[in-house]
Enzyme design. Structure first.
Site, mmCIF file in Angstrom:
data_model
loop_
_atom_site.group_PDB
_atom_site.id
_atom_site.type_symbol
_atom_site.label_atom_id
_atom_site.label_comp_id
_atom_site.label_asym_id
_atom_site.label_seq_id
_atom_site.Cartn_x
_atom_site.Cartn_y
_atom_site.Cartn_z
ATOM 1 N N GLU A 243 0.879 -1.182 0.000
ATOM 2 C CA GLU A 243 0.000 0.000 0.000
ATOM 3 C C GLU A 243 0.907 1.219 0.000
ATOM 4 O OE1 GLU A 243 -3.065 -0.008 -0.498
ATOM 5 O OE2 GLU A 243 -3.771 -1.991 0.094
ATOM 6 N N CYS A 277 -2.322 8.996 2.850
ATOM 7 C CA CYS A 277 -2.022 8.444 1.521
ATOM 8 C C CYS A 277 -3.046 8.892 0.498
ATOM 9 C CB CYS A 277 -1.938 6.930 1.597
ATOM 10 S SG CYS A 277 -3.381 6.162 2.341
HETATM 11 P P1 NAD Z 1 8.504 5.066 4.329
HETATM 12 O O1 NAD Z 1 8.460 4.262 3.081
HETATM 13 O O2 NAD Z 1 9.631 5.997 4.526
HETATM 14 O O3 NAD Z 1 8.501 4.106 5.617
HETATM 15 C C1 NAD Z 1 7.498 3.153 5.831
HETATM 16 C C2 NAD Z 1 8.052 2.045 6.690
HETATM 17 O O4 NAD Z 1 9.056 1.344 5.957
HETATM 18 C C3 NAD Z 1 8.710 2.498 7.985
HETATM 19 O O5 NAD Z 1 8.371 1.594 9.008
HETATM 20 C C4 NAD Z 1 10.197 2.402 7.667
HETATM 21 O O6 NAD Z 1 11.013 2.210 8.796
HETATM 22 C C5 NAD Z 1 10.216 1.184 6.774
HETATM 23 N N1 NAD Z 1 11.382 1.071 5.872
HETATM 24 C C6 NAD Z 1 12.227 2.045 5.462
HETATM 25 N N2 NAD Z 1 13.155 1.538 4.617
HETATM 26 C C7 NAD Z 1 12.867 0.228 4.475
HETATM 27 C C8 NAD Z 1 13.424 -0.830 3.686
HETATM 28 N N3 NAD Z 1 14.471 -0.630 2.896
HETATM 29 N N4 NAD Z 1 12.846 -2.049 3.750
HETATM 30 C C9 NAD Z 1 11.755 -2.254 4.531
HETATM 31 N N5 NAD Z 1 11.183 -1.303 5.296
HETATM 32 C C10 NAD Z 1 11.741 -0.076 5.272
HETATM 33 O O7 NAD Z 1 7.093 5.822 4.402
HETATM 34 P P2 NAD Z 1 6.594 6.874 5.497
HETATM 35 O O8 NAD Z 1 7.289 8.172 5.240
HETATM 36 O O9 NAD Z 1 6.648 6.277 6.853
HETATM 37 O O10 NAD Z 1 5.046 7.003 5.109
HETATM 38 C C11 NAD Z 1 4.556 7.903 4.197
HETATM 39 C C12 NAD Z 1 4.228 7.214 2.884
HETATM 40 O O11 NAD Z 1 3.317 6.145 3.103
HETATM 41 C C13 NAD Z 1 3.527 8.138 1.911
HETATM 42 O O12 NAD Z 1 4.049 7.947 0.622
HETATM 43 C C14 NAD Z 1 2.080 7.680 1.973
HETATM 44 O O13 NAD Z 1 1.320 7.988 0.831
HETATM 45 C C15 NAD Z 1 2.255 6.209 2.172
HETATM 46 N N6 NAD Z 1 1.043 5.607 2.740
HETATM 47 C C16 NAD Z 1 0.283 4.779 1.954
HETATM 48 C C17 NAD Z 1 -0.908 4.241 2.452
HETATM 49 C C18 NAD Z 1 -1.777 3.353 1.602
HETATM 50 O O14 NAD Z 1 -2.668 2.708 2.154
HETATM 51 N N7 NAD Z 1 -1.571 3.284 0.296
HETATM 52 C C19 NAD Z 1 -1.297 4.547 3.758
HETATM 53 C C20 NAD Z 1 -0.504 5.385 4.535
HETATM 54 C C21 NAD Z 1 0.671 5.904 4.013
#
Ligand code: NAD
Length: 469
Positions: A243, A277
């Site tokens: 997501e 999101c």
């Molecule tokens: P992010 O991708 O920076 O981090 C998300 C998670 O991934 C965190 O727990 C982080 O520690 C982890 N992570 C970071 N690097 C990783 C790796 N290499 N491998 C595995 N995990 C890793 O995102 P964010 O800044 O926390 O969240 C914001 C983003 O999330 C926005 O783009 C938003 O649109 C999206 N989002 C999408 C939905 C949806 O349902 N589509 C819902 C909420 C947020």
């Protein structure tokens, strides 16, 4: 200073290494979260794998009851969870804030508890019987973002355990504390090891994506990280639900009533300060009503109080962290430099603690600038003028993301016709971003793979087995 633990096999386990979590409204430390090692990740996965042996055999009825039990436990602890969430994430208690998020977590848990995936009889005739079973996968690794940490944790955990899997969750390092408390609360009503929580840096998420003991990753976060997860999960052929980010377009048709739609546009764009999101992130308004729509949106926006979320009067909080604050500021400055007209906001006050950024509306912009082309994920909305509906739909679709979209019009038939042409997982008419537990939600194109919610979402936590007799 409150030190929070990892939760492994039902036990609260403190680590020697920790990191501080700060309140984005005040800059004060809320608590210390554990910096889990890969050994602790292994221990959490082992505990989940052991628990899977028995949990996967528990009757469907009992698992449904247990999920209702989790929903009730969240309700009993709603006040504490809401306050902790406000302190670490920044969103206000009131409005569409922490209480709303915790209420949503309860509602989703109850609804998902009642979902079922019964055996499907595909064929039963003289040539034979074909039955389709849905079996749990094993240990599910859940990786969550910082914007709606408790709700998203519930979206991951409840369908996973409802269908017989066990879970290791790793929340975002920006907002780990409310998830730790949530998992502690869950462990009061679930058998040990069914839900485990470890926290740490991003590298812990990467270690989960390659971990041999994890059968599926449910990931919510940015497109870039989602792609990395997919790449590293390939080696063990993990099942994936991704997501990811959105850059949702909203199209206001020329027959819309500017005053009537102002409130819906505002909350569509600025729910959780735009850090959602499926928030409205690009607004396209027909030339004939452009100025009126801007005027009513400005007037509505000016009335919305922003400040420390613990103050009951506020309905908007700060940006949740420095990284995101800087990104929003950079995108707005760039848009203004390239000719964007500031209709509201754009100049954050420098003094005082907290990442408060004013509601910002930027007019007279178009594609080709980052504020329009990229996901801003904050309280700044670009407003684009258009004249031709078909051309503007093509323009809205000209983006790698495809999470949500909206059409605003009094003519529902015309709005639906336009909606069907949009390349995204959900299209709302005269609203934006509303989600509900019975409607599958997910993105197309770079916004993700798979869906959450409803029967379709639950099925993603299972593998199919066909029995032919
Ligand atoms: P992010 O991708 O920076 O981090 C998300 C998670 O991934 C965190 O727990 C982080 O520690 C982890 N992570 C970071 N690097 C990783 C790796 N290499 N491998 C595995 N995990 C890793 O995102 P964010 O800044 O926390 O969240 C914001 C983003 O999330 C926005 O783009 C938003 O649109 C999206 N989002 C999408 C939905 C949806 O349902 N589509 C819902 C909420 C947020």
């Amino acid at each position: 200073m409150a030190q929070y633990p990892n939760i492994i096999n039902g036990y609260s386990i403190k680590t020697t290494k920790t990191f501080e979590v700060k309140n984005p409204s005040t800059g004060k430390v809320v608590g210390e979260a554990p910096r889990a090692s890969t050994k602790q990740l292994d221990a959490a996965v082992e505990a989940a794998a052991r628990a899977f042996d028995s949990w996967s055999k528990v009757s469907d009825e009992e698992r449904s009851k247990a999920c209702h039990g989790v929903a009730e436990a969240i309700e009993q602890n709603a006040d504490e969870l809401s306050r902790l969430l406000t302190r670490e994430q920044g969103k206000p208690l009131n409005g569409l804030g922490s209480r709303f998020e915790i209420g949503g977590a309860q509602a989703w848990a109850h609804f998902t508890a009642d979902l079922q995936l019964p055996v499907e009889i595909i064929q039963d005739n003289e040539e034979g019987k074909v039955e389709m079973y849905r079996k749990p996968i094993g240990v599910v690794g859940s990786i969550t973002p910082w914007n709606w940490p408790v709700l998203i944790a519930v979206w991951h955990i409840i369908p996973a355990i409802r269908s017989g899997n066990t879970v290791v969750i790793k929340p975002s390092p920006y907002t780990p504390l409310s998830t730790i408390r949530l998992v502690q609360i869950m462990n009061e009503v679930l058998p040990a090891g069914v839900v485990n929580c470890i926290t740490g840096e991003d590298s812990l998420g990467a270690a989960m994506s390659t971990h041999k003991g994890i059968g599926k990753i449910i990931f919510t976060g940015s497109c870039n990280t989602g792609k990395k997860v997919m790449e590293s999960a390939a080696h063990t052929l993990k099942r994936l639900t991704l997501e990811l980010g959105g850059n949702d377009a909203g199209i206001v048709m020329e027959d819309a009533d500017p005053k009537e739609i102002a409130e819906g546009l505002f909350w569509g764009a600025f729910i959780n300060g735009g850090q959602t999101c499926a928030a409205l992130k690009r607004l396209y308004v027909h030339d004939k009503i452009y100025d009126k729509v801007c005027k009513h949106l400005i007037n509505f926006s000016k009335k919305m109080p922003m400040g420390d979320g613990l103050n009951e009067d506020n309905v908007l909080g700060p940006i949740s962290n420095k990284m995101q604050y800087k990104k929003v500021d950079r995108l707005v400055k760039d848009a203004v430099k390239k000719g964007g007209r500031v209709l509201l906001g754009a100049n954050p006050k420098k003094k005082g603690a907290g990442y408060f950024y004013p509601i910002t509306l930027i007019g007279d912009v178009d594609h080709g600038i980052a504020l329009v082309d990229e996901e801003q994920f904050g309280p700044a909305l670009p407003i684009i003028r258009y004249k031709d509906i078909d051309k503007v739909i093509a323009k809205a679709n000209d983006n790698p993301n495809g999470l949500g979209g909206s059409i605003w019009s009094k003519d529902i038939k015309a709005a639906k016709a336009a909606a069907l042409k949009m390349e995204c997982g959900t299209v709302w008419i005269n609203k934006h971003g509303a989600i509900q537990p019975n409607a599958p939600f997910g993105g197309v194109k770079s916004s993700g793979i798979g869906v959450e919610f409803g029967k379709e979402g639950l099925a993603e936590y299972t593998d199919i087995q066909v029995i032919m007799s």
